[in-house]
Design a protein around this motif. Structure first.
Motif, PDB file in Angstrom:
ATOM      1  N   ALA A  96       0.829  -1.208   0.000  1.00  0.00           N
ATOM      2  CA  ALA A  96       0.000   0.000   0.000  1.00  0.00           C
ATOM      3  C   ALA A  96       0.862   1.257   0.000  1.00  0.00           C
ATOM      4  N   GLN A  97       1.954   1.229   0.768  1.00  0.00           N
ATOM      5  CA  GLN A  97       2.851   2.384   0.801  1.00  0.00           C
ATOM      6  C   GLN A  97       3.482   2.628  -0.566  1.00  0.00           C
ATOM      7  N   ASN A  98       3.906   1.528  -1.195  1.00  0.00           N
ATOM      8  CA  ASN A  98       4.487   1.658  -2.538  1.00  0.00           C
ATOM      9  C   ASN A  98       3.461   2.189  -3.532  1.00  0.00           C
ATOM     10  N   ARG A  99       2.233   1.656  -3.421  1.00  0.00           N
ATOM     11  CA  ARG A  99       1.170   2.120  -4.322  1.00  0.00           C
ATOM     12  C   ARG A  99       0.847   3.590  -4.070  1.00  0.00           C
ATOM     13  N   ALA A 100       0.798   3.961  -2.789  1.00  0.00           N
ATOM     14  CA  ALA A 100       0.521   5.360  -2.453  1.00  0.00           C
ATOM     15  C   ALA A 100       1.625   6.274  -2.978  1.00  0.00           C
ATOM     16  N   ASP A 101       2.878   5.846  -2.799  1.00  0.00           N
ATOM     17  CA  ASP A 101       3.994   6.645  -3.322  1.00  0.00           C
ATOM     18  C   ASP A 101       3.901   6.788  -4.837  1.00  0.00           C
ATOM     19  N   GLU A 102       3.529   5.687  -5.498  1.00  0.00           N
ATOM     20  CA  GLU A 102       3.392   5.730  -6.956  1.00  0.00           C
ATOM     21  C   GLU A 102       2.272   6.677  -7.384  1.00  0.00           C
ATOM     22  N   LEU A 103       1.115   6.591  -6.670  1.00  0.00           N
ATOM     23  CA  LEU A 103      -0.003   7.480  -6.997  1.00  0.00           C
ATOM     24  C   LEU A 103       0.360   8.945  -6.749  1.00  0.00           C
ATOM     25  N   ILE A 104       1.064   9.189  -5.642  1.00  0.00           N
ATOM     26  CA  ILE A 104       1.462  10.569  -5.334  1.00  0.00           C
ATOM     27  C   ILE A 104       2.421  11.094  -6.399  1.00  0.00           C
ATOM     28  N   THR A 105       3.366  10.253  -6.801  1.00  0.00           N
ATOM     29  CA  THR A 105       4.319  10.663  -7.837  1.00  0.00           C
ATOM     30  C   THR A 105       3.600  10.968  -9.154  1.00  0.00           C
ATOM     31  N   ASN A 106       2.676  10.068  -9.553  1.00  0.00           N
ATOM     32  CA  ASN A 106       1.920  10.296 -10.784  1.00  0.00           C
ATOM     33  C   ASN A 106       1.064  11.558 -10.686  1.00  0.00           C
ATOM     34  N   ALA A 107       0.440  11.737  -9.506  1.00  0.00           N
ATOM     35  CA  ALA A 107      -0.398  12.927  -9.318  1.00  0.00           C
ATOM     36  C   ALA A 107       0.435  14.196  -9.381  1.00  0.00           C
ATOM     37  N   GLU A 108       1.627  14.169  -8.776  1.00  0.00           N
ATOM     38  CA  GLU A 108       2.500  15.343  -8.822  1.00  0.00           C
ATOM     39  C   GLU A 108       2.940  15.634 -10.256  1.00  0.00           C
ATOM     40  N   LYS A 109       3.249  14.561 -11.013  1.00  0.00           N
ATOM     41  CA  LYS A 109       3.634  14.757 -12.413  1.00  0.00           C
ATOM     42  C   LYS A 109       2.483  15.360 -13.223  1.00  0.00           C
ATOM     43  N   LYS A 110       1.276  14.793 -13.027  1.00  0.00           N
ATOM     44  CA  LYS A 110       0.118  15.315 -13.762  1.00  0.00           C
ATOM     45  C   LYS A 110      -0.172  16.755 -13.354  1.00  0.00           C
ATOM     46  N   ALA A 111      -0.072  17.033 -12.046  1.00  0.00           N
ATOM     47  CA  ALA A 111      -0.331  18.397 -11.575  1.00  0.00           C
ATOM     48  C   ALA A 111       0.690  19.371 -12.154  1.00  0.00           C
ATOM     49  N   HIS A 112       1.960  18.943 -12.178  1.00  0.00           N
ATOM     50  CA  HIS A 112       3.000  19.802 -12.744  1.00  0.00           C
ATOM     51  C   HIS A 112       2.759  20.030 -14.232  1.00  0.00           C
TER      52      HIS A 112
END
Length: 236
Positions: A96-112
């Motif tokens: 779950a932590q890995n998945r959350a980190d992945e989602l956060i990274t993707n979200a940050e990329k999309k937001a940027h």
């Protein structure tokens, strides 16, 4: 060998001089028999109760042993389940932590990416708007210059026409025709005077009073004094 109530009851004694009273002895033996029978009956009941209690004790001991074994097995199983659950929970938490980190990274990329795109689009819109505003300002200034030039030319034209309207040449043009005929031609003067009188009567009867009818000049009426005053204000 233990005595039975029957042995006591059938017991006989020999008689001697000055011995015990036989009836009293019999009565006492009867009482002993009854008490002995009661004691035997109670002992039998106690034996039965003891046996039953021993059987129950043995059952409970066996049950206790089974429960102890079950507790041991349950404890062992619980320890295994706990250990397995702990390992599984660790795996789940890590995943779950890995998945959350992945989602956060993707979200940050999309937001940027969205922010960069929005900023770029905003800059383009601002640049286009600035260019259009400059073009509009330039067109407006050019139109104002052309309007000012046209206004000055119109004022000059109107002043020229006004000067021409005020010149003395109009008096010469508006003289009656008789003024151009010599005094020796009286007959011609009379004929021309009669014709001019007819024309004057016709003109008086046909001309409408000023202000009696509003003409639609399609917005072409110009207030010359006001126009001159506006031009003088612009010059100042």
């Amino acid at each position: 060998m233990a005595l039975t109530p029957l042995d006591i009851q059938n017991k006989s004694f020999s008689t001697k001089m000055r011995g015990y009273n036989q009836d009293e002895v019999d009565d006492f033996l009867d009482m002993i028999v009854r008490d002995y029978e009661d004691s035997i009956a109670k002992n039998r009941e106690l034996d039965k109760a003891l046996k039953h209690a021993e059987e129950k004790l043995e059952y409970f001991n066996e049950l206790k042993e089974a429960l102890n074994q079950s507790i041991v097995v349950a404890q062992d199983t619980a320890d295994k389940v706990k250990s397995s659950a702990s390992k599984e929970s660790e795996v789940i938490v890590t995943s779950a932590q890995n998945r959350a980190d992945e989602l956060i990274t993707n979200a940050e990329k999309k937001a940027h990416l969205l922010t960069s795109t929005a900023e770029e689009r905003a800059r383009e819109i601002l640049s286009d708007a600035t260019s259009q505003a400059r073009e509009l300002a330039a067109e407006t200034n050019d139109l104002k210059k052309k309007t000012r030039t046209f206004h000055q030319q119109l004022l000059l034209l109107l002043e020229t026409q006004l000067d021409q309207a005020k010149s003395g040449n109009w008096e010469e043009i508006l003289k009656p025709m008789t003024a151009y005929v010599s005094e020796s031609n009286d007959i011609i003067k009379e004929v021309m005077a009669e014709e001019l009188d007819k024309d004057s009567d016709f003109a008086v009867n046909s001309v409408e009073p000023v202000g009696s009818k509003t003409h639609d000049d399609m917005g072409l009426t110009i207030d010359i004094p006001e126009l001159i005053k506006t031009d003088q204000t612009d010059k100042n």
